[in-house]
Design an enzyme around this catalytic site. Structure first.
Site, PDB file in Angstrom:
ATOM      1  N   HIS A 142       6.246  -0.031  -0.997  1.00 36.43           N
ATOM      2  CA  HIS A 142       5.517  -0.469  -2.188  1.00 36.43           C
ATOM      3  C   HIS A 142       5.995   0.185  -3.488  1.00 36.43           C
ATOM      4  O   HIS A 142       5.572  -0.228  -4.568  1.00 36.43           O
ATOM      5  CB  HIS A 142       3.996  -0.252  -1.996  1.00 36.43           C
TER       6      HIS A 142
ATOM      7  N   ASP B 157      -4.470  -4.316  -1.023  1.00 29.85           N
ATOM      8  CA  ASP B 157      -3.946  -3.135  -0.325  1.00 29.85           C
ATOM      9  C   ASP B 157      -5.084  -2.420   0.406  1.00 29.85           C
ATOM     10  O   ASP B 157      -6.247  -2.532   0.014  1.00 29.85           O
ATOM     11  CB  ASP B 157      -3.356  -2.172  -1.385  1.00 29.85           C
TER      12      ASP B 157
ATOM     13  N   HIS C  10      -4.757   0.836   0.495  1.00 26.93           N
ATOM     14  CA  HIS C  10      -4.680   2.106  -0.221  1.00 26.93           C
ATOM     15  C   HIS C  10      -4.666   1.893  -1.731  1.00 26.93           C
ATOM     16  O   HIS C  10      -4.394   0.788  -2.199  1.00 26.93           O
ATOM     17  CB  HIS C  10      -3.398   2.851   0.190  1.00 26.93           C
TER      18      HIS C  10
ATOM     19  N   ASP D 237      -2.626   3.641  -3.859  1.00 26.79           N
ATOM     20  CA  ASP D 237      -1.249   3.818  -4.356  1.00 26.79           C
ATOM     21  C   ASP D 237      -1.229   4.340  -5.790  1.00 26.79           C
ATOM     22  O   ASP D 237      -0.358   3.980  -6.581  1.00 26.79           O
ATOM     23  CB  ASP D 237      -0.470   2.486  -4.294  1.00 26.79           C
TER      24      ASP D 237
ATOM     25  N   HIS E 138       5.796   5.540  -2.426  1.00 25.70           N
ATOM     26  CA  HIS E 138       5.056   4.278  -2.220  1.00 25.70           C
ATOM     27  C   HIS E 138       3.551   4.468  -2.442  1.00 25.70           C
ATOM     28  O   HIS E 138       2.812   3.492  -2.545  1.00 25.70           O
ATOM     29  CB  HIS E 138       5.363   3.641  -0.854  1.00 25.70           C
TER      30      HIS E 138
ATOM     31  N   ASP F 197       0.237  -5.830  -0.394  1.00 26.47           N
ATOM     32  CA  ASP F 197       0.677  -4.908   0.660  1.00 26.47           C
ATOM     33  C   ASP F 197       0.050  -5.448   1.944  1.00 26.47           C
ATOM     34  O   ASP F 197      -1.188  -5.574   2.035  1.00 26.47           O
ATOM     35  CB  ASP F 197       0.146  -3.504   0.332  1.00 26.47           C
TER      36      ASP F 197
ATOM     37  N   ASP G 294      -0.633  -4.213   4.585  1.00 24.63           N
ATOM     38  CA  ASP G 294      -1.615  -3.367   5.278  1.00 24.63           C
ATOM     39  C   ASP G 294      -3.030  -3.556   4.716  1.00 24.63           C
ATOM     40  O   ASP G 294      -3.995  -3.012   5.234  1.00 24.63           O
ATOM     41  CB  ASP G 294      -1.183  -1.889   5.321  1.00 24.63           C
TER      42      ASP G 294
ATOM     43  N   GLU H  41       5.773  -3.764   2.259  1.00 29.20           N
ATOM     44  CA  GLU H  41       5.400  -2.862   3.362  1.00 29.20           C
ATOM     45  C   GLU H  41       5.507  -3.499   4.743  1.00 29.20           C
ATOM     46  O   GLU H  41       4.920  -3.008   5.703  1.00 29.20           O
ATOM     47  CB  GLU H  41       4.003  -2.250   3.141  1.00 29.20           C
TER      48      GLU H  41
HETATM   49 MN   LIG Z   1       0.550  -0.209  -0.946  1.00 34.04          MN
END
Ligand SMILES: [Mn+2]
Length: 332
Positions: A97, A123, A125, A127, A140, A227, A229, A271
């Site tokens: 990322h 996402d 997260h 980030d 990332h 992302d 994830d 990702e």
């Molecule tokens: Mn990310």
């Protein structure tokens, strides 16, 4: 009299960034070559034309990656800027990322004469660490802070000196794993965060409608940085930093049908870590489905016929009407 007219076929321009040094695990750098050869991506209903693949400059891991990440992102920004300046639709395939810094720096610079860029960050997260707050040193985990103008000088000044994203045009969807330092920064800036518990309570459709409102109300165009994830791991097993729970990818794609994508300028998908994918290639398929559902929806909303290539026998009168409409669209 009848004549043959070829209706305009709209394609999405693809730029790849084969980067992985900013991630927790190596491997995201191989996503672009897998995707370029993916039968799933070749078979999507919307035509995709690859225009460039940016190869990574690798100078080390964690903080030693900085110099390479900076060079890679400068190259990527030049490519994304070109596509947006030519007025085409853009999809960027990462990479870890950290490539978001280059992707959105180039796009923000291209749009600057017209206005601000909006961005929806999907996402698990945030980030949003800075070099000071990061516990891991993995870049990332830092693109959001840098796009907002905080962090390493060379990474916040790619293409121009301005912040790439202003907090009032930015929101995050699906967040469920984060550290204090990054949350503090985002809350101080007033960034709207749709945590996963809010997505669960309201449903992804409701949340995406509000997210698009935030990203479009003050901007001249918006993007989505996805992302994978952010989704439940059953839809995207091939990620380096999985987090429990997550967005239902099918519901996400259904939700897109209900939002106005006419101001969408670019999508970034990152990702994807191919060696962690399952035998059924679930994650690779997800990437293809995302591109297809986003751009089939956008093109349909713009003009229900423009994305289908057809050779048609029609009357002169009908041809005139269609041609003048195409001309009008080109001058918009
Ligand atoms: Mn990310």
């Amino acid at each position: 009299m009848k004549r043959t007219l070829i209706l305009f076929q709209k394609a999405v321009r693809a730029v790849g960034c084969a980067n992985g040094q900013g991630g927790k695990h190596l491997g995201c750098e191989s996503a672009v070559s897998i995707l370029r050869n993916s039968p799933h991506l070749k078979n999507v209903k919307v035509p995709i034309e690859w225009s460039a693949v940016v190869e990574e400059v690798a100078t080390g891991r964690q903080w030693n990656a900085l110099q390479g990440v900076t060079q890679t992102n400068r190259r990527l920004a030049r490519e994304t800027r070109k596509v947006i300046e030519s007025g085409e639709d853009l999809v960027v395939f990462g990479g870890d990322h950290s490539c978001a810094i280059g992707t959105w720096s180039g796009i923000a610079a291209a749009l600057r004469p017209r206005g601000e860029l909006g961005l929806i960050w999907v996402d698990a997260h945030m980030d949003a660490h800075t070099p000071e707050s990061t516990p891991s040193g993995n870049i990332h985990g830092m693109p959001v802070s840098h796009l907002l103008g905080f962090g390493e000088k060379n990474l916040i000044q790619i293409e121009d000196q301005m912040p790439k994203i202003f907090p009032h045009n930015f929101c995050m969807v699906g967040i469920r794993s984060y550290e204090e330092g990054e949350q503090e920064l985002l809350e101080k800036l007033g960034v709207r965060i749709f945590y996963m518990h809010e997505v669960e309570r309201r449903g992804i459709t409701d949340v995406m409608q509000e997210a698009v409102y935030i990203a479009t109300r003050n901007s001249c165009g918006f993007g989505m940085s996805i992302d994978i994830d952010g989704f439940d791991v059953s839809f995207a097993p091939a990620v380096g930093t999985p987090a429990e729970g997550g967005i239902n990818a099918e519901q996400f794609m259904k939700a897109l049908l209900t939002v106005d994508l006419s101001k969408l300028v670019a999508t970034e998908i990152v990702e994807f870590l191919p060696r962690f994918d399952d035998q059924n290639k679930t994650s690779e398929r997800l990437v293809a489905s995302l591109v297809e559902s986003i751009y089939a929806t956008k093109f349909f909303q713009q003009n229900s016929a423009a994305h289908i290539k057809q050779q048609v026998q029609i009357s002169d009168k009908a041809a005139e009407v269609i041609e003048s409409r195409q001309k009008q669209q080109q001058t918009v």
